[in-house]
Structure formats: structure tokens, C-alpha cells
Design a protein around this motif. Structure first.
Motif, short mmCIF file in Angstrom:
data_model
loop_
_atom_site.label_atom_id
_atom_site.label_comp_id
_atom_site.label_asym_id
_atom_site.label_seq_id
_atom_site.Cartn_x
_atom_site.Cartn_y
_atom_site.Cartn_z
N VAL A 192 -0.35 -16.49 206.10
CA VAL A 192 -0.38 -15.16 205.76
C VAL A 192 0.74 -14.70 206.67
O VAL A 192 1.30 -15.76 208.02
CB VAL A 192 -1.58 -15.42 206.50
N ASN A 193 0.51 -13.47 206.57
CA ASN A 193 1.90 -13.27 207.91
C ASN A 193 1.29 -11.86 208.88
O ASN A 193 1.67 -10.92 207.69
CB ASN A 193 3.67 -13.62 207.62
N PHE A 194 1.12 -11.69 209.59
CA PHE A 194 0.58 -10.47 209.89
C PHE A 194 1.31 -9.94 211.88
O PHE A 194 0.67 -11.44 212.16
CB PHE A 194 -0.65 -9.96 210.15
N GLY A 195 1.92 -9.02 211.96
CA GLY A 195 2.50 -8.58 213.15
C GLY A 195 2.89 -10.00 213.59
O GLY A 195 4.42 -10.17 213.15
N ASP A 196 2.58 -10.61 214.88
CA ASP A 196 3.45 -11.50 215.49
C ASP A 196 3.23 -13.18 214.93
O ASP A 196 3.29 -13.71 215.23
CB ASP A 196 3.51 -11.92 216.68
N GLY A 222 1.15 -18.31 209.42
CA GLY A 222 0.50 -19.47 210.16
C GLY A 222 -0.58 -19.46 209.15
O GLY A 222 -0.64 -18.57 207.68
N THR A 223 -1.53 -20.71 208.85
CA THR A 223 -1.48 -20.95 207.41
C THR A 223 -3.21 -20.88 208.47
O THR A 223 -3.94 -20.81 208.87
CB THR A 223 -2.14 -22.48 207.37
N VAL A 224 -4.54 -20.41 207.58
CA VAL A 224 -5.58 -19.79 207.67
C VAL A 224 -6.97 -20.67 207.95
O VAL A 224 -7.01 -21.59 207.01
CB VAL A 224 -6.76 -18.55 207.37
N GLU A 225 -7.28 -21.32 209.22
CA GLU A 225 -8.28 -22.27 209.24
C GLU A 225 -9.91 -22.03 208.81
O GLU A 225 -10.60 -22.12 208.95
CB GLU A 225 -8.26 -23.01 210.53
N ASN A 262 -11.17 -9.66 214.05
CA ASN A 262 -11.44 -9.52 213.10
C ASN A 262 -11.29 -8.10 213.08
O ASN A 262 -10.69 -7.33 212.10
CB ASN A 262 -12.92 -9.88 212.00
N GLY A 263 -11.74 -6.77 213.92
CA GLY A 263 -11.73 -5.58 213.85
C GLY A 263 -9.83 -5.57 214.31
O GLY A 263 -9.81 -4.41 212.63
N LYS A 264 -9.59 -6.08 214.58
CA LYS A 264 -8.13 -5.79 214.37
C LYS A 264 -7.19 -6.13 213.05
O LYS A 264 -6.46 -5.48 212.67
CB LYS A 264 -6.64 -6.12 215.43
N LEU A 265 -7.15 -7.67 212.88
CA LEU A 265 -7.06 -7.83 211.45
C LEU A 265 -7.53 -7.04 210.33
O LEU A 265 -6.37 -6.97 209.26
CB LEU A 265 -7.65 -9.45 211.17
N ALA A 266 -8.83 -6.56 210.20
CA ALA A 266 -9.13 -5.76 209.53
C ALA A 266 -7.86 -4.07 208.88
O ALA A 266 -8.01 -3.69 208.08
CB ALA A 266 -9.79 -5.58 208.94
N ASN A 308 0.51 -10.17 205.05
CA ASN A 308 1.06 -10.19 204.15
C ASN A 308 1.06 -11.78 203.66
O ASN A 308 1.27 -13.34 203.83
CB ASN A 308 2.67 -10.52 203.85
N ASN A 309 0.54 -11.84 202.44
CA ASN A 309 -0.40 -13.51 201.58
C ASN A 309 0.25 -13.96 200.77
O ASN A 309 0.78 -13.91 200.22
CB ASN A 309 -1.58 -12.93 201.11
#
Length: 545
Positions: A363-367, A370-373, A394-398, A403-404
């Protein structure tokens, strides 16, 4: 060890002090006015005490019974119900107002024990308070449930010396307690052995017969055995006819044990269920459901613990409703101070519901790239390509645009192949045809859509657009396929004699005196070009056979 001794002797002193006849301060004589719930309850209990035993006066709390013998029997039975159930009457909590109105039914009624004995209550008739007609009908039924073997059969079998009092209890009552707890100990060991194979059979699955450990099954069997023993003690305890203070202490202790055991059983059952659910999620394609299991487990465990706490508070006569109301007021301030935590919590639910990515996705978001663990309750953990760990709330991520790359069906590769200006048109066509065959023959490329064309005449080169897609699963396979394609392009150019251009500034002299032309010579014979192309493609195909 010394601390344990102090605790033991403190409990022993408490027991002996309780057994020694501790009671509330009740006057020697009580006027029978029945003007309030307090006076009615006081008259009933006072005139059935050993020192002031007058059942005829205690029966005055029943208005509609013409038979005094039946009224006296009902008064005695009601007192025995209170004693047998360990329902200690706190007189200071009984309303003294003759115009008392129940806050729930808005009637002139008072129920001493609404949770334990909801059908037994006092009601106002005229200016006096009496036990209701419904109470009169319910007393014999409840008495039979509390004393299934009667109240006088044991006393008739006990010799005279057994009825002597020792530290507040009769000898036969002490002996009965000893026998009851001995039987409980042996019964527990026997039931634990008998229930072990039953619990193992119930918790076993046909698909996963050995998934639940024997240790977990053994713990469940022991806990269920404790519940059964507590139930047996609770059933036969009224037969000992001990003082209400003693019964209240023992019954409350048994209830507390039951609550704790029920809570632990609930937690163990959650472990069993989640074990099977975890095994099932391993068979699914999505990895997000595996990450959801810890959150579901913690939520279910929290529900069990909260229910156990509420039951314990009710056991100690704590007003749970008022407590929750007070907590809610303080919770408002806590919520204001913990806005970010709540936002992250709701963000985690949003991620699990929308499923923008799953474990292992690139995934790619903001800066972050990498890979979700792991997806937790508060944050998501991403392993970057620099092998560092990034924790994203998670609040900011939502609220982010994610970009997956892991959900890509195809992986695009777009580049430009530059060749020199002096390349003959026939050789360019052969080179482009070879490029298309490279893509068509490679097992890791998309065959229904790709674009390879002479696309641009730049300042220093002829530019060929090379726009293809890979059908590989991860980045490593993509790099491997890209390597094979690029090596094939270089080999094809070498086979055909095509030269790659690069941005340089040179002075090109067409002809030196006495040396002829300096430009490279190309063999544009169609037969030679076709033979070279076929020779290259035959070698290229053999790589994937």
C-alpha cells in the motif's frame, strides 16, 4: 505465610462474630400500628425471634386470613424463607413513610426483595400496610421450593444433645456444615472425572478433532463441576436452618463463586470458539478475517467481564443504575479527553468494514510505502521497503487516500526504447515485430492488451513506446519477469544489429578522404533479417519450455 495467617484469622473472627447472634438493634416491645412498611416488617420479624416469640402477633401482618392458625403458619413460613434464602432485612432501609409510593409501579406497595422474591410484597389497605393477597398465595409455593424436604423432619431425628448451641450454632448444624463441605470436596473430584470425557466430546469437531487442547477441556470440566457443587450446596443449605446472618454470608459467598466461575467458563468457551474460527479463517483467501479474530476475542471477553462486574455489584446491593449514570457523566469528560483514541477505534472498524487492504498488501498513502503487517485496534503497522516499521493511527488512515498495489490484477510497465536515427525502416519493423513476440511468448505478461510502436522522433533517437502489463502476484515476481523481458530486448537488438541510442553530442563526419563512409552498414536483406529474427525467437521460446 504470615500474611495468609492474618487473613485466615481475620475471616475466622468475622465468621465467629457473625455466628454469635449479631443482629440489628430491635426494641423489646414493638407497637402493632402497621402504619408504614417499616412497622409491618418490624412486627413480623420481632415477634418470631426466640426471645420475643409470639406467632399470634406476627400473624397480624396478614389482613385477609380469617383462620389465625393459617396466618401464624404463613408468618413462620415467610420468616423461614427469609432465613433459608439468606435474605437479611435491613430495617434502616425500609420506608417509614406511611404514604410511600413505589417509583416503578407508582402504587402504594413495597417489595422487600424485588430480585429474589418479586411476588412477595406489602401493600397499603386503608391506613395500614399488610402483605398482599398475591404474597399469601406465593408463600407456600416458595417455602416448598426452599425446603423441599420440610423444616421439621431433621429436627425430629436429632438427639437432644445435638441441639446445644456452640458459638451461635447448634452442634448438629456445625456437623451438617462439615459433612456438606466434605461431600462437596469428594463430589467435585468425582464430577471433574466424569465430566471430562463429556466436555471433550461436546467441544470436539469432526473437521478438527484434536484442535482443542486436553488442558483446556480439563479446565472446563473442573469449572462446571464447581458450578454443580455450588448448586447442590445452595439447594441443601436451608435444611440446616441456620440464622439468617450465617445463611446470608454463606449464600452470598456461593453466589460470588458462581459469578466468578461463570465468567471464567465464558472466557474458556470464547477461547474454544475462537480456536475453531481461527482454523476456519486459514482456509479463506482473505487475510483480514484472521486479523479480526483478536479484536472479536477481546470484545467478547470484555462483555463477559462487564456482566460479571455488574452481577457482583448487584450482589453487594450497589445501585448499578446510579453508578452507571455517574460513570456516564464522568465518561463524557473522559470521552472529550480521549477523542483521538475513540477516533482510532472507529477508524479500525471502518477499515474492517470497507476492507481497503488486507495483510500482506503493498500500500501507499501519504509518505508511507510498504507492506501491511498488522491491523490493530488503535493503529496499522506497515513494513516499509527500508525494513522499518511505521505505525499509522487508524483514525488518520480512514481519512487518507490509499493506493493499494496489492489489489492490482496487472502490473504496468511503461518505458521507451531508443534506437539510432540511421536504423533502416525494414530493420525497425523487424525489431518491433520481435518485441511483440517477446511479450506474446512470455508466460508472465498480459496477452490481450499491450502497445509497442514507433512513437517519437526525438533530438537524438527514434523512440519506441514499450507499454505492457505483467500478470505476476508480487513485486519479486514482477522484477524477475521485467529482467527476462529486458534481457530478451537486448538479445534481440544484438541479433538484428540494432543499436540503442543515448543522449550524446557528437560530430558526425560522413566521409573521410581516402577512407570511405564512416556510417555503420546494415544488412537489410529481408531473408537475412527474417532468418535472424526467427533464430532469436526460437532461442527465446526455449527459455519457457
Amino acid at each position: 505465610m504470615k500474611r495468609q495467617n492474618r487473613v485466615f484469622f481475620t475471616l475466622l473472627f468475622t465468621f465467629l462474630w457473625t455466628f454469635s447472634g449479631y443482629a440489628q438493634n430491635i426494641p423489646d416491645e414493638v407497637p402493632i400500628t402497621l402504619e408504614s412498611p417499616y412497622n409491618t416488617m418490624l412486627v413480623h420479624l420481632h415477634y418470631l425471634q426466640p426471645e420475643t416469640y409470639q406467632p399470634r402477633l406476627a400473624a397480624r401482618v396478614f389482613e385477609t386470613i380469617p383462620d389465625s392458625t393459617r396466618a401464624k403458619r404463613l408468618a413462620i413460613q415467610l420468616k423461614q424463607i427469609y432465613d433459608g434464602e439468606g435474605l437479611y432485612v435491613y430495617l434502616n432501609k425500609i420506608p417509614t413513610n406511611g404514604n410511600y409510593i413505589d417509583s416503578i409501579s407508582y402504587r402504594s406497595v413495597f417489595t422487600p426483595f424485588p430480585n429474589e422474591l418479586p411476588d412477595i410484597y406489602l401493600e397499603k389497605v386503608g391506613d395500614r400496610w399488610y402483605y398482599s393477597e398475591q404474597s399469601i398465595q406465593a408463600i407456600p409455593k416458595v417455602h416448598k421450593q426452599v425446603y423441599p424436604f420440610g423444616t421439621d423432619r431433621i429436627l425430629n431425628l436429632i438427639p437432644q444433645f445435638g441441639q446445644q448451641k456452640v458459638v451461635g450454632l447448634m452442634l448438629w448444624q456445625w456437623l451438617g456444615l462439615l459433612i456438606a463441605f466434605l461431600i462437596a470436596g469428594f463430589g467435585y473430584m468425582l464430577l471433574a472425572r466424569l465430566l471430562n470425557p463429556i466436555v471433550r466430546r461436546i467441544s470436539r469437531s469432526r473437521l478438527y478433532p484434536s484442535l482443542v487442547s486436553k488442558q483446556l477441556v480439563r479446565k472446563l470440566a473442573r469449572l462446571i463441576s464447581v458450578l454443580l457443587i455450588v448448586w447442590l450446596l445452595r439447594t441443601f443449605l436451608p435444611l440446616l436452618q441456620m440464622p439468617v446472618e450465617v445463611n446470608a454470608l454463606i449464600i452470598n459467598a456461593l453466589k460470588l463463586i458462581s459469578i466468578l466461575v461463570f465468567a471464567v467458563i465464558g472466557l474458556r468457551i470464547i477461547d474454544v470458539i475462537m480456536t475453531y474460527v481461527g482454523q476456519f479463517t486459514k482456509t479463506t483467501e482473505s487475510k483480514m478475517d484472521e486479523q479480526l479474530i483478536p479484536i472479536l476475542t477481546r470484545t467478547a471477553q470484555a462483555v463477559v467481564i462487564v456482566v460479571a462486574i455488574i452481577s457482583t455489584l448487584r450482589l453487594f446491593n450497589i445501585n448499578v443504575t446510579a453508578l452507571i449514570a455517574g460513570i456516564s457523566i464522568g465518561g463524557l469528560a473522559l470521552a472529550l479527553a480521549a477523542q483521538d483514541t475513540l477516533k482510532n477505534l472507529f477508524g479500525s472498524f471502518t477499515i474492517f468494514l470497507d476492507k481497503p487492504f488486507q495483510i500482506g498488501d503493498w500500500v501507499n498513502f501519504g509518505d508511507v510505502d510498504g507492506t501491511v503487517e498488522e491491523v490493530g485496534v488503535r493503529s496499522t503497522r506497515v513494513r516499509t521497503f527500508a525494513n522499518s516499521l511505521v505505525y499509522v493511527p487508524n483514525g488518520k488512515l480512514a481519512d487518507m487516500v490509499i493506493n493499494n498495489y496489492g489489489l492490482r490484477v496487472y502490473r504496468r510497465y511503461n518505458t521507451t526504447i531508443t534506437i539510432t536515427y540511421d536504423t533502416p525502416p525494414a530493420l525497425i519493423d523487424a525489431f518491433i515485430a520481435g518485441l511483440k513476440e517477446i511479450v506474446a511468448q512470455h508466460p508472465g505478461t498480459r496477452k490481450d492488451y499491450y502497445e509497442i510502436h514507433l512513437n517519437e522522433m526525438s533530438a537524438t533517437s527514434l523512440d519506441i513506446l514499450f507499454y505492457i502489463f505483467f500478470t505476476v502476484g508480487d513485486w519479486g515476481d514482477e522484477l524477475k519477469a521485467k529482467h527476462q523481458i529486458l534481457m530478451a530486448i537486448i538479445q534481440l537488438a544484438d541479433e538484428l544489429g540494432v543499436r540503442f541510442a543515448y543522449p550524446t553530442s557528437t560530430i558526425h563526419i560522413e566521409e573521410f578522404p581516402g577512407k570511405g563512409l564512416s556510417s555503420p552498414k546494415y544488412n537489410t536483406d529481408p531473408q537475412v533479417t527474417t532468418a535472424s529474427l526467427e533464430q532469436f525467437l526460437s532461442k527465446y521460446k526455449k527459455q519457457f519450455e
